[in-house]
Write an enzyme that holds these catalytic residues in place. Structure first.
Site, PDB file in Angstrom:
ATOM      1  N   GLU A  97      35.948 -39.763 -36.162  1.00 16.41           N
ATOM      2  CA  GLU A  97      36.210 -41.040 -35.503  1.00 16.41           C
ATOM      3  C   GLU A  97      36.082 -41.002 -33.985  1.00 16.41           C
ATOM      4  OE1 GLU A  97      37.137 -44.196 -36.953  1.00 16.41           O
ATOM      5  OE2 GLU A  97      36.192 -43.111 -38.590  1.00 16.41           O
ATOM      6  N   SER A 484      73.943 -66.551 -84.828  1.00  8.85           N
ATOM      7  CA  SER A 484      74.934 -65.692 -85.486  1.00  8.85           C
ATOM      8  C   SER A 484      75.310 -64.468 -84.662  1.00  8.85           C
ATOM      9  CB  SER A 484      74.408 -65.243 -86.851  1.00  8.85           C
ATOM     10  OG  SER A 484      74.275 -66.351 -87.699  1.00  8.85           O
TER      11      SER A 484
END
Length: 784
Positions: A97, A484
């Site tokens: 870079e 139930s």
């Protein structure tokens, strides 16, 4: 005509004026530029604050064993000190870079000239000249606007940064800040993302590959474009040789080093999404967005990662089973021939692996047929595979139409261009030959929550089929009739009112005024009347009429108040319909109530978070030791547990017995099978499952609690109980077992046909044998 030549003096004056004008323009321009520069200087951010800069850091979430189970962040970044980074990694980035990084003062003038020449010769922008310092300036101090003024600011700030910070400090910022693709910011996150390693474990080949990413993270991604990534890696290695960082032999060796691309498993995956979202809501309210997403918090939770994975898998597979019983709904959509390539291109962009993952579901497009074999050729992204007749057997007969467009009749036919969901049976080789099975995203939903009854800690929670499509957490937010599954609460209240498992109640037709001038006739699920039955038999077989009669006997207001003691915050109606689960409650509420049965009658508040620390280790909150609240006697909780063991052993919850250890639980099914429940437990874990549609409608065939919810519960528990030792439910000293005749509810002598051992709280057991001169319980029931 008099023609005269211009005088020498006039020309001189003209040039003097021109020069004066040029100087004036230059001075004005210079003053303007200087003024503009001073204006920019006055508005530039301060560079010295970067010396104390703390990049946004990931907040991490840990499970009950200390393993990482989740993360919160805006940018996934894990900061690493510069002295913890391998020197060759730093050199790789510098070589790729900014080769002159150690010699320039923020701006590389030679680099600018070199880039300009290359760009002119190639007639396009081939090379940039931004230094590492400028890149740090750009990403950390400036906005992303594309203006000439930003370039000036960038140059000034880069020069200032070089004056204020050392080269290592600049590299520290750069290597922790830079975006390297795959959602990774900084070299540590990138090392995890691509190689499943910490940055200090990388080899030279991996370092060079990471250093090649800043230019174009997606284009050079080793996950998606390995060939291009290797080309870029070779470039970086050559740059490192040229700069003297490595030898040509080291470079060649690195090029030949095999790369193992296996990303570290993302922890914020789908399986924990609902659990993590609930934590996020709590902590964001408490600490704010900035601290949660950028502050590097350490969040310790009650989640068990293995159980959470089992919960996710069980809900997914269980819902697919329920959905497929309803049949194939047909293709998702139909594409024209011209739409196939663009559609598949988008699918390919979303595939994050080199080959399709076995077991995963993808959207594919029908691109051909093999009628002789009954096969469908399916394209998934850029890959192709076969969907065999066997692979779509569950869908029944599916017609194949060898043309594009929606079929004229029906919606179950497959035409060319049909978009369908397929799961991968075997992955492709060189993008060909994958084996698929027809799949379908369920419309039905589910929730699962598992709680440690001894601490109140939620170990696993799933709030729906797919968090990405629906963030509604049904485990907490959905309020549905319990059916139930609410009966054990009524029966526990009855035990505290003096009834026993051997109490005989008449299962016969009954009606009650409905308050509107009519009558209400409760019905049993199977439509059968059994006559006199014990409370145990009534709960085991979920007999509705008996439950209503029990509630009538103990009083609905009493039962409603009893339920509230178990932690319900939803409204509990004080009427006889409560016996059939007419209360709308969340799965978390109902499951938490069952923990009381499992925890010797004690209620503990549920919790998700045990501790939170900041990035420096300071404790921000620590959950206190839970204080149990006794809400029923240990004897009652044991007897109701014992009753529910019968539900699993020989009743509606028999599918839960597959886990092969002592378990208690209860099914629940509401009218028209709109809701299916199963809540069950072992001594160390209570788990509740709800199944249903968000917009209430029947689950259809196989939509009862025992058929739709219990299999999900059983699959989850089978996977989870392997982590826990086998334990039995411990009977309190004040519980006794005696031999009774279940037909009469009275004591039985040894050898009496059909006699069974029944449990009682001491003092409530029958005191006489049938035939002792008193009418039998069954006879009494017939008289009622």
């Amino acid at each position: 005509m008099d023609r005269r030549s211009p005088s020498p003096g006039g020309g001189k004056r003209f040039f003097t004026s021109l020069l004066l004008f040029a100087v004036t323009v230059a001075i004005v321009t210079g003053l303007g530029v200087a003024g503009y520069v001073f204006y920019l200087l006055a508005r530039l951010p301060r560079v010295d604050r970067l010396a104390d800069y703390k990049p946004p850091i990931v907040s991490q979430v840990y499970g009950d064993d200390g393993s990482l189970v989740g993360e919160f962040y805006l940018e996934r970044r894990i900061v690493v000190p510069i002295n913890k980074m391998p020197r060759k990694l730093i050199q790789a980035f510098v070589a790729a870079e900014d080769a002159n990084f150690y010699s320039h003062k923020g701006i590389d003038y030679f680099g600018i000239i070199r880039a300009a020449v290359k760009n002119v010769l190639s007639m396009r922008k081939k090379e940039g000249a931004s230094t590492i310092t400028q890149q740090v300036t750009k990403s950390m101090l400036l906005t992303p606007e594309k203006k000439f003024s930003r370039k000036i600011k960038e140059a000034i700030l880069a020069t200032r940064m070089e004056e204020k910070l050392s080269k290592d400090e600049i590299l520290y910022l750069y290597l922790n800040q830079i975006y390297l693709g795959g959602g990774a910011y900084g070299v540590q996150a990138a090392a995890e993302t691509y190689f499943g390693k910490n940055v200090d474990q990388l080899n030279l080949a991996e370092m060079a590959m990471l250093a090649g990413l800043p230019k174009a993270p997606n284009a050079y991604s080793p996950v998606k474009h390995l060939d291009k990534a290797r080309e870029r890696q070779a470039y970086v290695l050559e740059r490192m040789v040229r700069e003297g960082y490595i030898t040509p032999a080291e470079a060649e060796n690195a090029k030949k080093t095999p790369l193992s691309i296996h990303p570290m498993k993302k922890v914020n995956n789908e399986q924990s999404a609902y659990f993590l979202e609930q934590i996020r809501i709590q902590l964001e309210q408490k600490y704010g967005e900035d601290q949660l997403y950028k502050g590097g918090l350490k969040i310790y939770t009650t989640m068990n990662a293995e159980m959470q994975r089992a919960a996710y898998e069980s809900v997914r597979s269980g819902l697919k089973a329920v959905d497929k019983r309803q049949g194939f709904r047909g293709p998702v959509r139909y594409l024209r021939e011209s739409e196939v390539d663009p559609f598949c291109g988008k699918v390919e962009e979303g595939i994050d692996s080199a080959v399709l993952k076995t077991g995963e579901t993808y959207q594919g497009v029908v691109v051909g047929f093999n009628p002789a074999k009954g096969e469908v050729i399916v394209r998934v992204g850029d890959r192709k595979g076969i969907l065999s007749r066997k692979g779509m057997g569950w869908a029944g007969r599916v017609a194949m139409v060898n043309s594009y467009g929606k079929p004229e009749k029906g919606n179950r036919s497959l035409t060319l261009g049909s978009v369908i969901e397929v799961s991968v049976v075997a992955p492709e080789i060189n993008k060909e030959g994958a084996q698929f099975a027809l799949d379908q995203t369920p419309e039905v939903q589910a929730a699962l929550v598992a709680i440690d009854p001894r601490t109140g800690g939620i170990k696993a929670m799933v709030g729906g089929y797919d968090f990405k499509k629906s963030q509604f957490n049904r485990a907490i937010q959905a309020k549905r009739n319990a059916g139930s599954a609410f009966k054990p609460i009524i029966y526990a209240a009855a035990l505290d009112k003096g009834l026993t498992p051997a109490t005989i109640i008449q299962d016969s037709e009954v009606e009650y005024p409905d308050g509107a001038g009519g009558t209400w006739k409760p019905k049993n699920y199977d439509g059968i009347f059994r006559g006199p039955v014990t409370m145990r038999e009534a709960l085991t077989n979920s007999i509705n009429i008996v439950s209503v009669k029990i509630l009538e006997q103990i009083g609905a207001p009493y039962a409603a108040d009893y339920a509230k003691k178990l932690g319900f915050t939803s409204q509990i109606p004080a009427n006889l319909a409560l016996a059939l689960g007419a209360a709308s409650v969340s799965p978390l509420e109902l499951t938490s109530a069952y923990t009381v049965f499992d925890n010797k009658g004690q209620l503990l508040p549920t919790s998700l978070v045990t501790k939170v620390t900041d990035n420096d280790g300071n404790v921000l909150e620590q959950a206190p030791a839970p204080v149990p609240v006794p809400v029923m006697s240990p004897e009652t909780s044991y007897v109701i547990t014992n009753l529910m063991q019968s539900v699993v052993a020989s009743g509606t919850g028999h599918r839960a017995s597959i886990i092969g250890r002592p378990v208690a639980g209860k099914t629940g099914t509401t009218n028209d099978s709109k809701d299916a429940w199963f809540v069950g437990y072992i001594p160390q874990l209570v788990t509740g499952v709800w199944v249903g549609y968000d917009q209430e409608r029947s689950l259809g065939a196989g939509g009862s609690g025992g058929q739709a919810a219990a299999p999900i519960w059983a699959e989850f528990m089978q996977k989870s109980v392997s982590l826990l030792p086998v334990e039995d439910f411990e009977a309190p000293e004040n519980v006794t077992f005696v031999l009774i005749n279940p037909r009469t509810g009275k004591l039985a002598r040894e050898g009496t046909p059909g006699a069974v051992m029944e449990c009682f709280i001491k003092g409530t057991e029958p005191s006489s044998y049938e035939g002792d001169g008193e009418p039998s319980a069954r006879a009494q029931a017939r008289d009622n």
